[in-house]
Write an enzyme that holds these catalytic residues in place. Structure first.
Site, PDB file in Angstrom:
ATOM      1  N   THR A   1      39.447  42.470  40.460  1.00  0.00           N
ATOM      2  CA  THR A   1      38.606  42.910  41.557  1.00  0.00           C
ATOM      3  C   THR A   1      39.044  42.162  42.806  1.00  0.00           C
ATOM      4  O   THR A   1      39.540  41.046  42.720  1.00  0.00           O
ATOM      5  CB  THR A   1      37.125  42.612  41.239  1.00  0.00           C
ATOM      6  OG1 THR A   1      36.771  43.286  40.041  1.00  0.00           O
ATOM      7  CG2 THR A   1      36.199  43.031  42.358  1.00  0.00           C
TER       8      THR A   1
ATOM      9  N   GLY B   1      35.695  38.523  40.368  1.00  0.00           N
ATOM     10  CA  GLY B   1      35.345  37.624  39.290  1.00  0.00           C
ATOM     11  C   GLY B   1      34.536  38.213  38.163  1.00  0.00           C
ATOM     12  O   GLY B   1      33.952  37.476  37.371  1.00  0.00           O
TER      13      GLY B   1
END
Length: 584
Positions: free
Chosen positions: A390, A481
């Site tokens: 991400t 994360g």
């Protein structure tokens, strides 16, 4: 075109300086490109995970673009220079504040039309190893092409070609391979090597491209040119869509051109809440991140977090106990029409009071004793966490607009398949559904039946783009994360809106994480002293150390119009820059 919008084809080549610790490389201009749009007096700020992408956003602002133009241009640049997470084959969320108006865009991936709840189980109902993470069977229908176009269409100022052309130039003329990209390819060499189409580009001669060398991606450049000329129809219909369907079919996937053509992003009502004297807006479902963030801040405010000394033990104990409960409530969340509870219940004054009153200041509550709303029995425990693919970006301009945008492939390089004829990776977002009852996903999250696989459903996400504002000050931030995104974002927000840290300091402070299951505090190695770790363990916490949590990109606009930008430096240099007078 299905959107009824004619887009004039043209190109603008921006000189993109790559500040990555390698020799300086600049994309060469093409004689076929039109001259740049004349520069206008501008100000703004951009933060992202890659300096090359941040520079693209700054140049867009310099050429008269606004924060939405810059956000789209940066996202597309990340699809080139940061392919392990930046993407055209994934999806994401965006929160936009333009003066007093706030909007949220959901371009999360969806399950293909023939997807089923048992598609990752064998005939004995046992999980098929890696089926939901490797190969195109793991891929949801990409949302990024439609989503980025929709964001620009509603809020952008520059013509479409101007925001796409910088990424096109990077793919066509080349960009510098960063040490971070080389390391990521090396880390995932085995997965990438399973697909000859991927290995041909990313493992030439069996090795990753060397850091500090120039890499060109002609197939991606061709796709971006079509995207520039025709908008998302160029990717969701025609040659590119056919290439995606063929690649998926050849490797056992179920994604079709019809899935691509039927995808639509959704403008949703923002999740708005107040905490510590600030107004905030984040994503509603199918993001769990906004609800976790809002619930955490509400519980912490009732427990007088702002009045406590900045003591790691007392504050960290309270954070862990708060998140333990917020992540338990995540168990009942899913897509908007399947969730068994939503923000109206989980953020109600009664439920916040009940969650707050249940916290013991002196002892940890075992996670198996924390039941999700409204009292479901706890499921099995969870396992290890893998790297998250991400990436987040934040932008601001001088007109009062700020954008917080998070986009993802799920795991690094998604499912590992680089689609020939399209030039980008497909995601492995189907693993964010419940792929087997009681089985944790990549990030150790145990989820409920509200997040079961259904055709066309959007899988639950942890992405937490957020904007906070008070008395003329505005902050936009988010993180990468996986399951750590809401907790990382919460901590940086607390540093800013409670403790009044400078932006850079707020990002640099060490972090911890708790997600209900597994029942442990994960702490960065410099977050706790030996005595503090011992005290948390005495209170009943399990503590595990890690190298780094999250990767935040944030911008801040002060009441006087001055701007700041900061990007995490935990794993890479990050990229943050301000256009205009620097903060005092």
């Amino acid at each position: 075109m299905k959107r009824g919008t004619a887009i004039v084809a043209a190109g603008v080549c921006l000189m993109v300086a790559l500040e990555t610790g390698c020799l300086r490389q600049v994309a060469a201009p093409s004689s076929t490109d039109v001259p740049p749009i004349p520069s206008a007096s501008a100000s703004g700020a951009v933060a992202s995970g890659e300096p090359a992408a941040t520079r693209v956003g700054i140049e867009i602002l310099r050429d008269g673009g606004n924060a939405a133009d810059a956000a789209v241009a940066v996202a597309l640049a990340l699809a080139v220079v940061h392919p392990q997470a930046g993407n055209l084959g994934g999806g994401g969320f965006a929160v936009v504040k333009s003066r007093d108006a706030v909007a949220c865009l959901d371009f999360r991936e969806t399950a293909p039309r023939v997807a089923t709840a048992s598609m990752y189980l064998d005939r004995n109902h046992a999980p098929i190893e890696n089926a939901s993470v490797v190969g195109p069977l793991a891929a949801g229908v990409p949302g990024s092409p439609d989503g980025l176009f929709a964001l620009h269409e509603r809020f952008g100022r520059l013509p479409w070609h101007a925001v796409v052309s910088p990424a096109l130039a990077l793919a066509r003329d080349g960009f510098t391979v960063t040490p971070r990209l080389q390391e990521a390819i090396e880390w995932y060499r085995e997965t990438l090597g399973r697909f000859p189409e991927t290995a041909r580009v990313w493992l030439p001669e069996g090795r990753p491209p060397a850091a500090c060398t120039l890499l060109r991606l002609p197939e991606l450049a061709a796709t971006l040119r079509l995207y520039m000329e025709r908008g998302p129809d160029a990717l969701t219909t025609g040659r590119v869509a056919s290439a995606l369907e063929a690649a998926s079919r050849d490797h056992g996937g179920i994604l079709t051109a019809a899935d691509l053509a039927s995808y639509r992003p959704v403008w949703r009502e923002p999740l708005r809440f107040q905490a510590f004297g600030w107004d905030l807006a984040s994503m509603p479902l199918p993001s769990s991140g906004g609800i976790i963030l809002a619930q955490s801040l509400a519980v912490l405010e009732t427990r007088r977090f702002a009045e406590r000394r900045r003591s790691p033990v007392d504050r960290d104990h309270l954070l862990a106990e708060t998140w333990r409960r917020a992540f338990a409530d995540r168990f009942v969340l899913g897509d908007t029409d399947a969730a068994r509870a939503g923000a109206d219940r989980l953020l109600s004054a009664d439920w916040i009071a009940r969650r707050s009153a249940d916290i013991d200041e002196a002892l940890a509550t075992p996670s198996l004793r924390i039941h999700p709303w409204p009292g479901d029995p706890p499921p099995v425990d969870a396992g290890a966490v893998r790297p998250a693919a991400t990436t987040h970006l934040s932008t601001a301009d001088g007109s009062g607009m700020v954008v917080s945008l998070t986009t993802t492939l799920n795991e690094w390089f998604g499912c590992g398949l680089y689609v020939p004829g399209a030039g980008f990776f497909l995601n492995d977002e189907m693993d964010d559904f419940v792929t087997a009852p009681g089985r944790p996903n990549l990030y150790g999250l145990v989820q409920g039946d509200a997040n079961a696989i259904r055709p066309g459903a959007r899988m639950l996400s942890s992405m937490s783009p957020v904007i906070a504002w008070r008395a003329g000050e505005v902050i936009a931030l988010g993180s990468r994360g996986g399951s750590r995104i809401p907790t990382v974002t919460t901590q940086v927000l607390l540093n800013l809106i409670v403790d009044g840290d400078p932006l850079r300091t707020a990002l640099d402070r060490p972090r911890i994480h708790h997600q209900w299951l597994p029942d442990e505090i994960v702490a960065e190695k410099d977050a706790l002293s030996a005595d503090e770790t011992a005290e948390l363990r005495r209170r009943g916490h399990s503590v595990r150390l890690t190298d780094g949590l999250g990767e935040v990109a944030a911008v801040r606009v002060s009441p006087d119009g001055r701007m700041e930008a900061a990007a995490d430096t935990r794993r890479n240099p990050g990229g943050s820059e301000v256009l205009g007078p620097p903060p005092e």
